[in-house]
Enzyme design. Structure first.
Site, PDB file in Angstrom:
ATOM      1  N   ASP A 183       0.839  -1.199   0.000  1.00 45.90           N
ATOM      2  CA  ASP A 183       0.000   0.000   0.000  1.00 45.90           C
ATOM      3  C   ASP A 183       0.879   1.257   0.000  1.00 45.90           C
ATOM      4  O   ASP A 183       2.016   1.228   0.478  1.00 45.90           O
ATOM      5  CB  ASP A 183      -0.897  -0.067   1.254  1.00 45.90           C
ATOM      6  CG  ASP A 183      -2.173   0.731   1.092  1.00 45.90           C
ATOM      7  OD1 ASP A 183      -2.472   1.170  -0.036  1.00 45.90           O
ATOM      8  OD2 ASP A 183      -2.894   0.894   2.100  1.00 45.90           O
ATOM      9  N   GLU A 199      -2.234   6.622  -8.416  1.00 44.33           N
ATOM     10  CA  GLU A 199      -3.116   7.456  -7.597  1.00 44.33           C
ATOM     11  C   GLU A 199      -3.063   8.916  -8.026  1.00 44.33           C
ATOM     12  O   GLU A 199      -1.989   9.473  -8.209  1.00 44.33           O
ATOM     13  CB  GLU A 199      -2.686   7.309  -6.127  1.00 44.33           C
ATOM     14  CG  GLU A 199      -3.702   7.869  -5.173  1.00 44.33           C
ATOM     15  CD  GLU A 199      -3.660   7.190  -3.804  1.00 44.33           C
ATOM     16  OE1 GLU A 199      -3.275   6.006  -3.723  1.00 44.33           O
ATOM     17  OE2 GLU A 199      -4.024   7.854  -2.836  1.00 44.33           O
ATOM     18  N   HIS A 237      -9.907   4.041  -1.595  1.00 41.91           N
ATOM     19  CA  HIS A 237      -9.110   4.133  -0.373  1.00 41.91           C
ATOM     20  C   HIS A 237      -9.936   4.810   0.712  1.00 41.91           C
ATOM     21  O   HIS A 237     -10.935   5.459   0.428  1.00 41.91           O
ATOM     22  CB  HIS A 237      -7.843   4.962  -0.640  1.00 41.91           C
ATOM     23  CG  HIS A 237      -6.787   4.203  -1.366  1.00 41.91           C
ATOM     24  ND1 HIS A 237      -5.648   3.758  -0.758  1.00 41.91           N
ATOM     25  CD2 HIS A 237      -6.714   3.798  -2.649  1.00 41.91           C
ATOM     26  CE1 HIS A 237      -4.913   3.110  -1.644  1.00 41.91           C
ATOM     27  NE2 HIS A 237      -5.533   3.118  -2.806  1.00 41.91           N
ATOM     28  N   GLY A 238      -9.465   4.678   1.955  1.00 37.27           N
ATOM     29  CA  GLY A 238     -10.109   5.417   3.048  1.00 37.27           C
ATOM     30  C   GLY A 238     -11.561   5.053   3.240  1.00 37.27           C
ATOM     31  O   GLY A 238     -12.414   5.917   3.425  1.00 37.27           O
ATOM     32  N   ASN A 290      -8.858   0.412   6.945  1.00 32.68           N
ATOM     33  CA  ASN A 290      -7.730   0.304   7.869  1.00 32.68           C
ATOM     34  C   ASN A 290      -8.119   0.807   9.254  1.00 32.68           C
ATOM     35  O   ASN A 290      -8.074   0.064  10.227  1.00 32.68           O
ATOM     36  CB  ASN A 290      -6.523   1.079   7.312  1.00 32.68           C
ATOM     37  CG  ASN A 290      -5.237   0.824   8.099  1.00 32.68           C
ATOM     38  OD1 ASN A 290      -5.248   0.163   9.136  1.00 32.68           O
ATOM     39  ND2 ASN A 290      -4.124   1.353   7.620  1.00 32.68           N
TER      40      ASN A 290
HETATM   41 ZN   LIG Z   1      -4.993   4.430   1.071  1.00 31.83          ZN
END
Ligand SMILES: [Zn+2]
Length: 294
Positions: free
Chosen positions: A80, A134, A215-216, A239
């Site tokens: 990651d 990204e 993500h997130g 996460n």
């Molecule tokens: Zn991330």
């Protein structure tokens, strides 16, 4: 054993997403692997640069490989948020299945040029490795933030997404579409949820036609997840929610057994608590196709 590419293609066809959970110790890894095994679904284990530095790049790879071989569950390993080619090459050599090459903090031209170079270099080390690029701003740390941060200026446009995918030849794109790393205190208390820009996700998917990662994902509204996956999200990163469960259950276990010093007596309840969170998210991400058809 299927490759990550095959599992991603199947997820796209079935309208489901692969859950991605970061780990930084054996407790989190055991919890994530047990959750995937219990549900019989593929899973991505993620380790950022910080998490890899703590556990050891080759040690994580060896642990995940042995879990995959023993359980038969398609457990894949993702490097990651990797910010340099040297760190990415290290992960590729260790046998990671995918790498998030994240130069989104750099100016556009630099991000494009260096990501393109990284794709070529990493595929020469491991031809089957998948590279995620990204663009946009989704914040930094998977931790608890005092306030909600305004990231509306860093949202990815479909035009940028198309241009970036074509110029770099990445396999997977991580756009900014209302998602954000970390959670606010009100999200941890369950009083607030993140909301996603579903139309933007659908437009980015139409423009790029590549697998998309969100993500997130911690603290995101469940209905928004369903819609985002239907709109083309194939991987969802969680996460902070796991880290919160890890800390709270560890504190509870220590408080309940104040004189206990045996780790394998203190930690099973932590594994169980983290596993429950991972199961709840995997159930949601893998049920989307059914919900859409109903
Ligand atoms: Zn991330």
């Amino acid at each position: 054993m299927q490759t990550l590419r095959e599992v991603l293609d199947q997820a796209q066809q079935r309208g489901v997403a692969i859950g991605h959970f970061n780990i930084s110790d054996l407790v989190l890894l055991k919890a994530v692997a047990a959750a995937a095994q219990e549900l019989g679904v593929p899973v991505l284990v993620g380790a950022s640069q910080g998490e890899r530095d703590f556990m050891g790049v080759r040690q994580i790879a060896a642990l995940v490989r042995s879990l995959r071989e023993e359980s038969g569950v398609p457990i894949f390993l993702n490097a990651d948020h990797t910010h340099s080619l040297a760190k990415a090459e290290e992960a590729a050599r260790a046998g990671f299945d995918s790498i998030v090459f994240d130069l989104s903090a750099l100016p556009w031209d630099e991000n494009v040029r260096q990501t393109r170079e990284a794709v070529i270099a990493l595929k020469s080390i491991s031809p089957s490795i998948l590279i995620e690029g990204e663009i946009g701003d989704i914040g930094t740390g998977s931790e608890i933030h005092e306030t909600t941060i305004d990231l509306s200026k860093g949202l990815t446009t479909p035009e940028e997404a198309k241009q970036f995918v074509e110029a770099t030849d990445i396999d997977i794109l991580a756009p900014a579409a209302g998602n954000m790393h970390g959670m606010s205190r009100s999200m941890v208390r369950g009083e607030a949820r993140k909301h996603l820009d579903i139309k933007r996700i659908a437009d980015i998917k139409a423009a790029t036609q590549v697998p998309l990662t969100l993500h997130g994902g911690s603290g995101t509204d469940d209905e928004d997840f369903r819609k985002a996956i239907a709109a083309g999200i194939n991987i969802v990163h969680i996460n902070t929610e796991l880290r919160v469960a890890w800390r709270q259950s560890l504190e509870a276990s220590l408080a309940k057994n104040p004189d206990e010093v045996v780790p394998y007596k203190i930690l099973p309840s932590v594994i169980e608590a983290v596993k429950e969170v991972a199961i709840s998210r995997l159930r949601l991400f893998n049920s989307v196709g059914l919900v859409v058809q109903a």
